[in-house]
Design an enzyme around this catalytic site. Structure first.
Site, PDB file in Angstrom:
ATOM      1  N   GLY A 169       0.818  -1.215   0.000  1.00 32.99           N
ATOM      2  CA  GLY A 169       0.000   0.000   0.000  1.00 32.99           C
ATOM      3  C   GLY A 169       0.845   1.255   0.000  1.00 32.99           C
ATOM      4  O   GLY A 169       0.454   2.280   0.540  1.00 32.99           O
ATOM      5  N   SER A 219       3.296   3.494   5.011  1.00 31.40           N
ATOM      6  CA  SER A 219       4.287   2.850   4.146  1.00 31.40           C
ATOM      7  C   SER A 219       5.499   3.747   4.001  1.00 31.40           C
ATOM      8  O   SER A 219       5.432   4.948   4.249  1.00 31.40           O
ATOM      9  CB  SER A 219       3.702   2.616   2.756  1.00 31.40           C
ATOM     10  OG  SER A 219       2.549   1.821   2.845  1.00 31.40           O
ATOM     11  N   HIS A 240      23.085   5.924   0.421  1.00 31.56           N
ATOM     12  CA  HIS A 240      22.855   7.364   0.453  1.00 31.56           C
ATOM     13  C   HIS A 240      23.965   8.016   1.248  1.00 31.56           C
ATOM     14  O   HIS A 240      24.326   7.540   2.312  1.00 31.56           O
ATOM     15  CB  HIS A 240      21.494   7.672   1.077  1.00 31.56           C
ATOM     16  CG  HIS A 240      21.030   9.070   0.804  1.00 31.56           C
ATOM     17  ND1 HIS A 240      21.625  10.167   1.374  1.00 31.56           N
ATOM     18  CD2 HIS A 240      20.047   9.544   0.008  1.00 31.56           C
ATOM     19  CE1 HIS A 240      21.015  11.264   0.930  1.00 31.56           C
ATOM     20  NE2 HIS A 240      20.058  10.909   0.102  1.00 31.56           N
ATOM     21  N   ARG A 248      22.037  19.157   0.387  1.00 31.33           N
ATOM     22  CA  ARG A 248      23.134  19.496  -0.507  1.00 31.33           C
ATOM     23  C   ARG A 248      22.616  20.248  -1.717  1.00 31.33           C
ATOM     24  O   ARG A 248      23.253  21.171  -2.205  1.00 31.33           O
ATOM     25  CB  ARG A 248      23.892  18.238  -0.927  1.00 31.33           C
ATOM     26  CG  ARG A 248      24.859  17.746   0.143  1.00 31.33           C
ATOM     27  CD  ARG A 248      25.412  16.374  -0.179  1.00 31.33           C
ATOM     28  NE  ARG A 248      24.339  15.381  -0.173  1.00 31.33           N
ATOM     29  CZ  ARG A 248      24.145  14.489  -1.127  1.00 31.33           C
ATOM     30  NH1 ARG A 248      24.963  14.450  -2.164  1.00 31.33           N
ATOM     31  NH2 ARG A 248      23.147  13.637  -1.061  1.00 31.33           N
TER      32      ARG A 248
HETATM   33  C1  LIG Z   1      14.479   7.848   3.873  1.00 34.14           C
HETATM   34  C2  LIG Z   1      14.124   7.776   2.436  1.00 34.14           C
HETATM   35  C3  LIG Z   1      13.986   8.947   1.704  1.00 34.14           C
HETATM   36  C4  LIG Z   1      13.650   8.899   0.353  1.00 34.14           C
HETATM   37  N1  LIG Z   1      13.552  10.066  -0.340  1.00 34.14           N
HETATM   38  C5  LIG Z   1      13.211  10.013  -1.649  1.00 34.14           C
HETATM   39  C6  LIG Z   1      13.085  11.197  -2.406  1.00 34.14           C
HETATM   40  O1  LIG Z   1      13.249  12.293  -1.888  1.00 34.14           O
HETATM   41  N2  LIG Z   1      12.743  11.096  -3.694  1.00 34.14           N
HETATM   42  C7  LIG Z   1      12.532   9.891  -4.283  1.00 34.14           C
HETATM   43  O2  LIG Z   1      12.212   9.866  -5.446  1.00 34.14           O
HETATM   44  N3  LIG Z   1      12.642   8.759  -3.584  1.00 34.14           N
HETATM   45  C8  LIG Z   1      12.984   8.781  -2.286  1.00 34.14           C
HETATM   46  N4  LIG Z   1      13.113   7.615  -1.587  1.00 34.14           N
HETATM   47  C9  LIG Z   1      12.770   6.353  -2.207  1.00 34.14           C
HETATM   48  C10 LIG Z   1      11.263   6.185  -2.288  1.00 34.14           C
HETATM   49  O3  LIG Z   1      10.656   6.754  -1.162  1.00 34.14           O
HETATM   50  C11 LIG Z   1      10.838   4.743  -2.335  1.00 34.14           C
HETATM   51  O4  LIG Z   1      11.580   4.086  -3.254  1.00 34.14           O
HETATM   52  C12 LIG Z   1       9.392   4.616  -2.749  1.00 34.14           C
HETATM   53  O5  LIG Z   1       8.578   5.406  -1.946  1.00 34.14           O
HETATM   54  C13 LIG Z   1       8.931   3.203  -2.698  1.00 34.14           C
HETATM   55  O6  LIG Z   1       7.535   3.168  -2.865  1.00 34.14           O
HETATM   56  P1  LIG Z   1       6.778   1.814  -3.047  1.00 34.14           P
HETATM   57  O7  LIG Z   1       5.355   2.159  -3.248  1.00 34.14           O
HETATM   58  O8  LIG Z   1       7.443   1.025  -4.066  1.00 34.14           O
HETATM   59  O9  LIG Z   1       6.979   1.043  -1.691  1.00 34.14           O
HETATM   60  P2  LIG Z   1       6.663   1.436  -0.150  1.00 34.14           P
HETATM   61  O10 LIG Z   1       6.166   2.811  -0.010  1.00 34.14           O
HETATM   62  O11 LIG Z   1       7.863   1.050   0.627  1.00 34.14           O
HETATM   63  O12 LIG Z   1       5.474   0.489   0.186  1.00 34.14           O
HETATM   64  C14 LIG Z   1       5.615  -0.883   0.353  1.00 34.14           C
HETATM   65  C15 LIG Z   1       4.287  -1.434   0.787  1.00 34.14           C
HETATM   66  O13 LIG Z   1       4.312  -2.833   0.725  1.00 34.14           O
HETATM   67  C16 LIG Z   1       3.767  -3.383   1.875  1.00 34.14           C
HETATM   68  N5  LIG Z   1       4.336  -4.715   2.027  1.00 34.14           N
HETATM   69  C17 LIG Z   1       5.631  -5.065   2.041  1.00 34.14           C
HETATM   70  N6  LIG Z   1       5.769  -6.377   2.148  1.00 34.14           N
HETATM   71  C18 LIG Z   1       4.533  -6.890   2.190  1.00 34.14           C
HETATM   72  C19 LIG Z   1       4.007  -8.212   2.291  1.00 34.14           C
HETATM   73  N7  LIG Z   1       4.805  -9.270   2.368  1.00 34.14           N
HETATM   74  N8  LIG Z   1       2.668  -8.371   2.316  1.00 34.14           N
HETATM   75  C20 LIG Z   1       1.837  -7.304   2.252  1.00 34.14           C
HETATM   76  N9  LIG Z   1       2.294  -6.048   2.135  1.00 34.14           N
HETATM   77  C21 LIG Z   1       3.617  -5.844   2.109  1.00 34.14           C
HETATM   78  C22 LIG Z   1       4.075  -2.404   2.936  1.00 34.14           C
HETATM   79  O14 LIG Z   1       3.188  -2.500   4.007  1.00 34.14           O
HETATM   80  C23 LIG Z   1       3.899  -1.093   2.183  1.00 34.14           C
HETATM   81  O15 LIG Z   1       2.555  -0.711   2.217  1.00 34.14           O
HETATM   82  C24 LIG Z   1      13.460   7.661  -0.254  1.00 34.14           C
HETATM   83  C25 LIG Z   1      13.588   6.485   0.479  1.00 34.14           C
HETATM   84  C26 LIG Z   1      13.946   6.539   1.816  1.00 34.14           C
HETATM   85  C27 LIG Z   1      14.160   5.271   2.541  1.00 34.14           C
END
Ligand SMILES: Cc1cc2nc3c(=O)[nH]c(=O)nc-3n(C[C@H](O)[C@H](O)[C@H](O)COP(=O)(O)OP(=O)(O)OC[C@H]3O[C@@H](n4cnc5c(N)ncnc54)[C@H](O)[C@@H]3O)c2cc1C
Ligand code: HEM
Ligand code: HEM
Ligand code: SF4
Ligand code: F3S
Ligand code: FES
Lengths: 658, 248, 260
Positions: free
Chosen positions: A13, A42, A257, A273
Site C-alpha cells: 500500500g 508505508s 545514500h 546538498r
Molecule cells: C528515507 C528515504 C527517503 C527517500 N527520499 C526520496 C526522495 O526524496 N525522492 C525519491 O524519489 N525517492 C525517495 N526515496 C525512495 C522512495 O521513497 C521509495 O523508493 C518509494 O517510496 C517506494 O515506494 P513503493 O510504493 O514502491 O513502496 P513502499 O512505499 O515502501 O510500500 C511498500 C508497501 O508494501 C507493503 N508490504 C511489504 N511487504 C509486504 C508483504 N509481504 N505483504 C503485504 N504487504 C507488504 C508495505 O506494508 C507497504 O505498504 C526515499 C527512500 C527513503 C528510505
C-alpha cells in the site's frame, strides 16, 4: 479455508500500490490492497526531497525537457537501465505531478521575482519569471542537469501518499492492513493470488485474483545500517523469487545514500546538498571539490558515498565512540531557510541527535538506501515468466534505474509505474481469456504448505535463534557487501550467508504462539531475507566490473564488453542455498543513448563492440532531425506504442506550448 | 551530541502487557531492566528488549524517524511518538502503555489505522473536484505560493492518534472525530482545489461529533508531535460552521 | 480525474437528510450566555463590594438600580426584572452546558481516570468548570430566587442581616469560589475556543491569557472574601436589630424624633 476473491490483488500500500489500485479500480475492476501497516505509514512517507518531472517552471529549470531527464536518468543508471522504459517514464512524470496537483498535493510553488539561493557555497540571486508565478517549483538534486525536482517543502513523500491514499479511500478501495503475503499461489506458469497471514490474529488465508501485483517497496533491512523503515525487509521480492519461475533483476545493484545521520542511519535529504549544504571532514575542509571538481557535493549518490568512504579511509573522518563520520554543514543556509524548507531535517537533528543544524554541523555517513533490483517485468509491468503477476515501484525491475537511481526518480517512478501498470492490469483483466479458472486444490495446497511451515517453527524442535541469525546477516551485508566490494569479501559473504540460510531452517521459538507473535514473524522473514541477501551478494560476486552503485575495488572499470547485461536470479528449489543466475543482454544497437562517460566519476570504461557503430548511427539521426526533437526521438528509439493510450502525448511547458 | 553523554543508568521500563485475543489474559505491568546507551531512543530500547529479553512483546515501529505515526503510545502518562523519545530526557523509571481510545491489538500496539480510515470515510478527507477534470498534458493550474505553504502546514498530520488519545471529549464520546479530523476539514476547506462549500462542510462536522463537540480542552494541541496549530484551526472551523449554521 | 462528480459533499451524503442547524445555534448560545454571565459576575462583584467603600456607597448603588435617582422613588421591581433576565440566561446556559457533562457512569469514570493520568492543565480546568457549574446550578438558583422574590431587601443592613443572621454566608462562601473559578476559566475558554485575542503566536497569547485569567480569579476571590467579611461584620454588629432598614448618613434625622 478462508478465500477472498478480487480482480486485482495489490500487495503493498505504498505509492506504487495505491496508484496502481486506483487505476485498475477506475477502469471498473475491483482492487484490493494488502499492507503490513496502514497504507499511509508505508515507507513512501519517508521521501523528503522530491519527485523529478521536467516541468521547467523555475528559472534554473528552463530548457528542461523529457530529453534532458532521459539523459540524466540513463547516465545515472550507468547504462544499466532499459532505455525504452526510461522514455516511458520521463514522458509520464510531468503528467503524474500534474495529476497529483489536481488531487491535492500541496506542491511548493514558484514565487516571481528575485530570491537568494546558495549554489556551490556562494550566494546567488535568481529571478523567477512572472508567468511561472504559482506554478509547481523545482529544486536542484544530485545527478541532474536542470533543476527538476518538484517538492512539497521537505515532506514530499508524506504529502504525496496522504493524497493518493485519500484518493483510494474516495474510490472505496479496501486496504487490508496488517496482513502479510507469505507466498504466491501459482502453478509454474500462472499466478492465482497469494497466501496471506493476518498479523493480528495469525490466521492464514488465501486471496485469489485475476491479476496480482507486487508493490512491496525496498529490501534495505537486509543491511545493518539503512535509511529504510523496519518493514522494508524485501518479503515481496522473496515471494516472487520463491516461485522458482519469476526472476529478480539486478539485485546486486544497491544504492547507498551519502547522508544517513550517524549512527542511527535516519536519512537527511539530498535537498540539504541541493540547497547548498557542504560536506566537510575532520579539519572542517570541504573535500568534495578535490575529488569531483565539476559536480562536487551534487555528483550522483554512489559517487558521493564512495568519495566519503574513501576520505574516511584516508583518516580524514571525524572519530566518535561509534566509529568515524563526515560532517554535513547546512549552517550557511540560514535559520529561515532551514525552518521553512528543511524543517523535517531540523526535526530529525533535534530529536534524534540533539543537534541544532542552524548552528551546528550534522554527523553523517553513507547508509543503504535503495534497492534498484526487483521483480523482473516487461515495460508494461508484467512478469515475462509468470502470467498474471505484475510488479511496480521499488520492488520492481522493469528497469528504469539500472545500476543507480537518481534522487527524486523513485517516488516519481512509483506513481508513474502505478499509472502505467494500473492501465495494463486493467487491460489484462478486461480480456475474458485472462479470467482464471481457479484450481481450488492448488490454493488449498499452498495455504496448507504455509501453515505447515509456520507450525514447524513452534513444533519442529529447532534451536536456532531467529533474531541472532538476522543480526549476523545484517552485519555481514554491511561489512562485506557494502559500498566498496572485493571478490574476497563477497565470496566470504556468500559462504557465510549460505551457512546462515541452512541454520535458519532449524529455527526454534521461545514464545511458541501462532497468533500475534513478533518472534514468529522474525523467524519466517529471516529465511526469506537470507535469499534476498544471497541474491545480492552472489550477484555482486559474479559481476566482475564496476557499474553505478556496484563498485568492485578489484574491477574498478565499467566493462560494457562483458557486462552490459542484466542479472536474473531465480531460486530453483527449496533446498538450494544459492540462486541460479542468468543474464539478459542489453541491446546497444537499439539504444537512444549509447554507452559513454557519465559525466562524473572515473572516465575509463571498456566499450561494447557495438557502441561505436551505434554512436555513429545516432549522430547521423540527430543531425538529420536537428530541428524537431520529437521526430528525432522517434527516429532514434520509438517507445510510444508501449505506453497506454491515455498516457501518451506531449507535455506543455511555459517555453513549449502547442 | 549523544557521544558526550556517558551516563550508564539502569533503566526500568514498566510496560503494560495484555493480549485481548487470549480469553484468560488480564492487563498487568511488566518491568524490564536494561542499561541505557548514549543516544538511546525508546525504539532502540524496546527493540533490544524484544531481541534479548522478551520476544513476545508487541509494539509498532515503522519509520523509526518520527514521520509515519505508527509508534504513538503513552509515555509516562502522556501520548507521544516512542521512536523519537530519547531516554536521556526521561527518568530512569519509564512507564509505557498503549494509546487509549483505539482498539487494542496487544501490549503497546493499537489499531490507529483502522480508526483513521473510518474517520477519513466519514469526513471525506479528499479533494472534491466536483467533476472538474484536468488535462494532464497542460500546464497545471497556478496556486498562490503562500497558500500552498499554508495547506502543506495543515497537511503535515501523520495520523498518529496522539491528539485523540489525549482528548477528554473523545474518551467520553466514541464518535467524536477528534482534532485530527477537524484539522483535516480545515485543510480541505483552505484548499482551493476542493470545491466544497461551507454548507458541505457543515454536513460533515456541524454537530456534536464534529466541531461543536470539541470542548476546547487543547490537550490535542499540546501533545501533537508535529506541532500542528490545532487550537487555531479548530477555532477557525468553529467560527465558519457557526456562521454557516446560524445564517438564513 | 475525480471519481465522484455531481455529488454534494461526496458519495453517501446526497440522500442523507440535511444536518440540523441546532448544534451551531446551541454552541453559540452556550458561549453567549456564558459570556453575559461571566461579564455580569464581574459587574456584580463590583456592585456588592461597594460595601467596602461604606454603607452609604452600597446604599446608593442599590438605590440606583432601583431607579431612585431617576424617578425620585425606589422601584425594587426593577431589580426583579434584571434578576429575572439573569435567571433566564442562567437556565439556558446551564441547560446547554449540561449536554457536555459525562452522560453516564462509564463516561464519568473514563474522564476522571483520563484527567488523572494526563495531568493536563486545560483538561483539569474543564473538570473544575464542570464541577463548579454543577454546584452553581443549585446555589445560584436559591440566591436568585431570593433576589427575585425580595428585591426590596437589598441594602447595607438588609444584606448584612441576611448574610449573618440569615446564615447565608456559608452558601456565599462556596458560591464565591465556585463562580470565580467557573467564570474565569469560562472566559479564558471562550478566547481559545473562538480564537479571540490570538494574535500572531497562538501559543504565546494563550500563555498570556492563562496568566491573566489567574490574576483576575485571585483578584475577584480576594475582593469577594473582603466583601463577605464586611457583610458578616456589619451583620454581626447589627444582629440585635435585624429587620431595620438602612438610612443613609446624610439623611438628617427627623428633629421631632430627636426631641423625643
Ligand atoms: C528515507 C528515504 C527517503 C527517500 N527520499 C526520496 C526522495 O526524496 N525522492 C525519491 O524519489 N525517492 C525517495 N526515496 C525512495 C522512495 O521513497 C521509495 O523508493 C518509494 O517510496 C517506494 O515506494 P513503493 O510504493 O514502491 O513502496 P513502499 O512505499 O515502501 O510500500 C511498500 C508497501 O508494501 C507493503 N508490504 C511489504 N511487504 C509486504 C508483504 N509481504 N505483504 C503485504 N504487504 C507488504 C508495505 O506494508 C507497504 O505498504 C526515499 C527512500 C527513503 C528510505
Ligand atoms: C448554573 C449553573 C451552571 C452550569 C451547570 C454551568 C456549566 C458550564 C459548563 C459545563 C461549561 C463548559 C461548557 C463547554 O465545555 O462547552 C460552562 C461554560 C461556561 N460557563 Fe457555565 N455553568 C453555570 C453557570 C455559569 C455562570 C454563573 C457563569 C458566569 C460566571 C458561567 C459562565 C460560563 C462561561 C463563560 C463558559 C464558557 C462558555 C463556552 O465554553 O462556550 N456559567 N458552564
Ligand atoms: C441579577 C441577579 C443578581 C442580583 C440582583 C444579586 C444580588 C446580590 C446581592 C444583593 C448580594 C449581597 C448579599 C445579599 O444581599 O444577600 C449578592 C451576593 C452574592 N451573589 Fe448575587 N446577585 C445576582 C446574581 C448572582 C448570580 C447569578 C450569582 C452566581 C452564582 C451570584 C453570586 C453571589 C455571590 C457569590 C455573592 C456573595 C458575594 C460576596 O459577598 O463575596 N449572584 N448578590
Ligand atoms: S493532529 Fe497531530 S497528534 Fe493528531 S494525529 Fe495528526 S499529527 Fe498526530
Ligand atoms: S483535546 Fe479535544 S476537546 Fe477539542 S481542543 Fe482538542 S479536540
Ligand atoms: S516509527 Fe514512525 S513515527 Fe515512530
Amino acid at each position: 479455508m478462508k478465500i477472498v476473491y478480487t480482480d486485482v490483488l495489490v500487495i503493498g500500500g505504498g505509492l506504487a500500490g495505491l496508484r496502481l489500485a486506483i487505476g485498475a479500480k477506475r477502469r471498473g475492476h475491483d482492487a484490493l490492497i494488502l499492507s503490513l501497516v496502514p497504507a499511509k505509514r508505508s515507507h513512501s512517507k519517508a521521501a523528503q526531497g522530491g519527485m523529478q518531472a521536467s516541468l521547467g517552471n523555475v528559472a534554473k529549470g528552463q530548457g528542461d525537457t523529457e530529453d534532458v531527464h532521459f539523459e540524466d536518468t540513463v547516465r545515472g543508471s550507468d547504462w544499466g537501465a532499459d532505455q525504452e522504459v526510461v522514455r516511458m517514464f520521463v514522458n509520464t512524470a510531468p503528467k503524474a505531478v500534474r495529476e497529483l496537483a489536481a488531487w491535492g498535493v500541496p506542491w511548493s510553488r514558484v514565487r516571481k521575482g528575485d530570491r537568494e539561493v546558495i549554489i556551490n557555497g556562494q550566494k546567488v540571486t535568481i529571478t523567477e519569471r512572472d508567468e511561472a508565478h504559482g506554478l509547481i517549483a523545482q529544486r536542484d538534486f544530485g545527478g541532474t542537469k536542470k533543476w527538476r525536482t518538484c517538492y512539497a517543502a521537505d515532506g514530499t513523500g508524506h504529502a504525496m501518499i496522504n493524497t493518493v491514499a485519500d484518493q483510494a479511500i474516495a474510490d472505496s478501495i479496501p486496504v487490508h492492513e496488517r496482513k502479510e503475503a507469505l507466498s504466491l499461489i501459482h502453478d509454474g506458469s500462472r499466478c492465482y493470488g497469494a497466501v496471506v497471514r493476518d498479523l493480528i490474529t495469525g490466521e492464514v488465508s488465501a486471496y485469489v485474483a485475476t491479476a496480482t501485483a507486487i508493490c512491496t517497496g525496498g529490501a534495505g533491512r537486509v543491511y545493518r545500517t539503512t535509511t529504510n523503515a523496519v518493514i522494508c525487509e524485501g518479503i515481496g521480492h522473496a515471494i516472487a523469487l520463491e516461485t522458482g519461475v519469476s526472476a529478480l533483476g539486478n539485485m546486486e545493484a544497491v544504492q547507498f545514500h551519502p547522508t544517513g545521520i550517524f549512527p542511527a542511519g535516519i536519512l537527511v535529504t539530498e535537498g540539504c546538498r541541493g540547497d547548498g549544504g557542504l560536506l566537510k571532514d575532520v579539519d572542517g575542509h570541504r573535500f568534495m571539490p578535490d575529488y569531483e571538481p565539476e559536480k562536487k557535493e551534487l555528483a550522483s549518490r554512489d559517487v558521493v558515498s564512495r568519495r566519503m568512504e574513501e576520505h574516511i579511509k584516508k583518516g580524514k573522518g571525524h572519530k566518535s565512540r561509534f566509529g568515524e563520520h563526515i560532517w554535513l554543514d547546512i549552517t550557511l543556509l540560514g535559520e529561515k531557510h532551514i525552518h521553512t524548507n528543511l524543517r523535517e531535517v531540523w526535526d530529525i537533528c533535534h530529536y534524534f541527535l540533539g543537534v541544532d543544524p542552524v548552528k551546528e554541523m550534522i554527523p553523517v555517513r553513507p547508509a543503504q538506501h535503495y534497492t534498484m533490483g526487483g521483480v523482473r517485468t516487461d515495460p508494461s509491468g508484467q512478469s515475462p515468466t509468470l502470467k498474471g503477476l505484475f510488479s511496480a515501484g521499488e520492488a520492481a525491475c522493469w528497469d528504469m534505474h539500472g545500476f543507480n537511481r537518481l534522487g527524486g526518480n523513485s517516488v516519481a517512478e512509483t506513481v508513474v509505474a502505478g499509472m502505467i501498470v494500473g492501465e495494463t492490469i486493467a487491460d489484462y483483466c478486461d480480456k475474458l481469456a485472462n479470467t482464471p479458472t481457479v484450481p481450488l486444490g492448488l490454493v488449498r495446497e499452498f495455504v496448507e504448505r504455509e501453515q505447515a511451515k509456520l507450525a514447524a517453527f513452534t513444533k519442529g524442535g529447532g534451536r536456532e535463534d531467529a533474531s541472532l541469525i538476522k543480526g549476523e546477516m545484517q552485519d555481514l551485508m554491511t561489512a562485506k557487501v557494502g559500498i566498496f566490494r572485493t571478490g574476497k569479501d563477497l565470496e566470504e559473504a556468500v559462504d557465510k550467508l549460505q551457512k546462515l540460510l541452512v541454520r535458519s531452517r532449524s529455527i526454534g521459538l521461545r514464545s511458541p504462539s501462532l497468533g500475534a507473535n513478533p518472534e514468529l514473524v522474525t523467524a519466517y522473514r529471516v529465511q526469506r531475507m537470507l535469499k534476498i541477501a544471497l541474491s545480492i551478494a552472489y550477484g555482486a560476486a559474479v559481476r566482475t566490473e564496476s557499474r553505478g552503485a556496484h563498485f568492485r575495488e578489484d574491477f574498478p572499470r565499467r566493462n560494457d564488453a562483458e557486462w552490459l547485461k542484466r542479472t536474473l536470479a531465480t531460486w530453483k528449489s527449496e533446498s538450494d542455498t544459492l540462486p541460479t543466475l542468468a543474464y539478459e543482454p542489453l541491446d546497444v544497437t537499439r539504444m537512444e543513448l549509447p554507452p559513454g562517460w557519465r559525466g562524473y566519476g572515473a572516465k575509463d570504461y571498456i566499450d561494447h563492440p557495438d557502441t561505436p557503430e551505434r554512436q555513429k548511427a545516432v549522430e547521423a539521426i540527430r543531425a538529420q532531425y536537428a530541428s524537431d526533437r520529437f521526430a528525432m526521438q522517434k527516429a532514434l528509439m520509438p517507445y510510444e506504442h508501449l505506453l497506454p493510450e491515455v498516457l501518451r502525448g506531449k507535455n506543455e511547458r511555459i517555453d513549449e506550448r502547442f | 551530541m549523544a557521544e558526550t553523554s556517558n551516563s550508564h543508568r539502569k533503566l526500568r521500563i514498566h510496560a503494560l502487557r495484555y493480549n485481548p485475543a487470549k480469553a484468560d489474559d488480564t492487563p498487568r505491568i511488566q518491568t524490564y531492566e536494561l542499561e541505557e546507551a548514549p543516544g538511546m531512543t525508546l525504539f532502540i530500547a524496546l527493540s533490544e528488549i524484544r531481541e534479548k529479553q522478551d520476544p513476545s512483546l508487541q509494539f509498532d515501529f515503522v519509520c523509526r524517524a518520527g514521520i509515519c505515526g505508527s509508534c504513538g503510545m503513552m509515555i509516562n502518562g502522556l501520548p507521544g511518538l516512542a521512536c523519537r523519545t530519547v531516554t536521556k530526557d526521561l527518568p530512569a523509571d519509564i512507564s509505557l502503555a498503549p494509546l487509549p481510545f483505539f482498539e487494542l491489538i496487544g501490549d503497546l500496539s493499537v489499531n490507529t489505522g483502522k480508526w483513521m480510515r473510518g474517520m477519513s470515510e466519514k469526513l471525506e478527507t479528499w479533494v472534491h473536484s466536483m467533476g472538474q477534470s484536468t488535462d494532464l498534458k497542460r500546464i497545471e493550474e497556478a496556486m498562490d505560493p503562500a497558500l500552498a505553504e499554508e495547506v502543506y502546514e495543515l497537511d503535515r498530520c501523520i495520523e498518529c492518534g496522539c491528539c485523540v488519545a489525549s482528548c477528554g471529549t473523545a474518551r467520553m464520546r466514541k464518535d467524536f472525530v477528534g482534532a485530527v479530523g477537524l484539522n483535516k476539514m480545515a485543510r480541505f476547506r483552505l484548499d482551493p482545489r476542493d470545491k466544497r462549500t461551507d454548507a458541505d462542510f457543515y454536513e460533515l462536522v456541524g454537530d456534536d461529533n464534529g466541531v461543536f463537540g470539541c470542548m476546547s480542552l487543547l490537550a490535542c494541541h499540546d501533545v501533537c508531535p508535529k506541532n500542528l496549530p490545532l487550537q487555531t484551526q479548530i477555532a477557525f472551523l468553529r467560527r465558519k460552521m457557526v456562521l454557516q449554521g446560524t445564517k438564513g | 480525474m475525480d471519481s465522484t462528480p455531481n455529488v454534494i459533499a461526496g458519495v453517501g451524503l446526497a440522500d442523507r437528510p440535511r444536518k440540523s442547524r441546532w448544534p451551531a445555534r446551541m454552541d453559540l448560545a452556550q458561549s453567549a450566555t456564558g459570556l453575559v454571565l461571566g461579564l455580569f459576575m464581574w459587574g456584580h462583584m463590583f456592585f456588592v463590594s461597594s460595601i467596602l467603600l461604606g454603607k452609604d456607597a452600597m446604599w446608593s448603588i442599590t438605590k440606583m438600580f432601583e431607579g431612585y435617582f431617576f424617578f425620585g422613588k425606589a422601584y425594587p421591581g426593577a431589580v426583579s426584572v434584571i434578576v429575572g433576565a439573569i435567571f433566564a440566561i442562567l437556565i439556558v446556559h446551564a441547560f446547554l452546558a449540561m449536554r457536555k457533562f459525562p452522560a453516564n457512569y462509564t463516561q464519568y469514570r473514563t474522564f476522571i481516570g483520563h484527567r488523572k493520568l494526563m495531568a493536563h492543565e486545560d483538561t483539569t480546568l474543564w473538570w473544575v468548570q464542570a464541577i463548579t457549574g454543577f454546584l452553581l446550578f443549585f446555589i445560584a438558583a436559591v440566591h436568585l430566587y431570593q433576589m427575585l422574590m425580595h428585591p426590596g431587601d437589598i441594602g447595607p443592613y438588609e444584606s448584612a442581616d441576611r448574610v449573618w443572621s440569615g446564615r447565608w454566608w456559608p452558601l456565599y462562601l462556596v458560591a464565591l469560589f465556585a463562580v470565580e473559578l467557573h467564570g474565569g476559566i469560562g472566559l479564558y475558554r471562550l478566547c481559545v475556543k473562538w480564537g479571540w485575542l490570538e494574535g500572531k503566536d497562538a501559543n504565546a497569547s494563550r500563555k498570556r491569557l492563562k496568566t491573566l485569567k489567574w490574576v483576575l480569579t485571585v483578584f475577584f476571590i480576594a475582593l469577594g472574601l473582603a466583601t463577605l467579611a464586611a457583610y458578616m461584620k456589619i451583620g454581626y454588629d447589627h444582629r440585635d436589630r435585624v429587620g431595620e432598614r438602612y438610612t443613609p448618613s446624610w439623611v438628617v434625622p427627623n428633629p421631632m424624633e430627636k426631641a423625643k
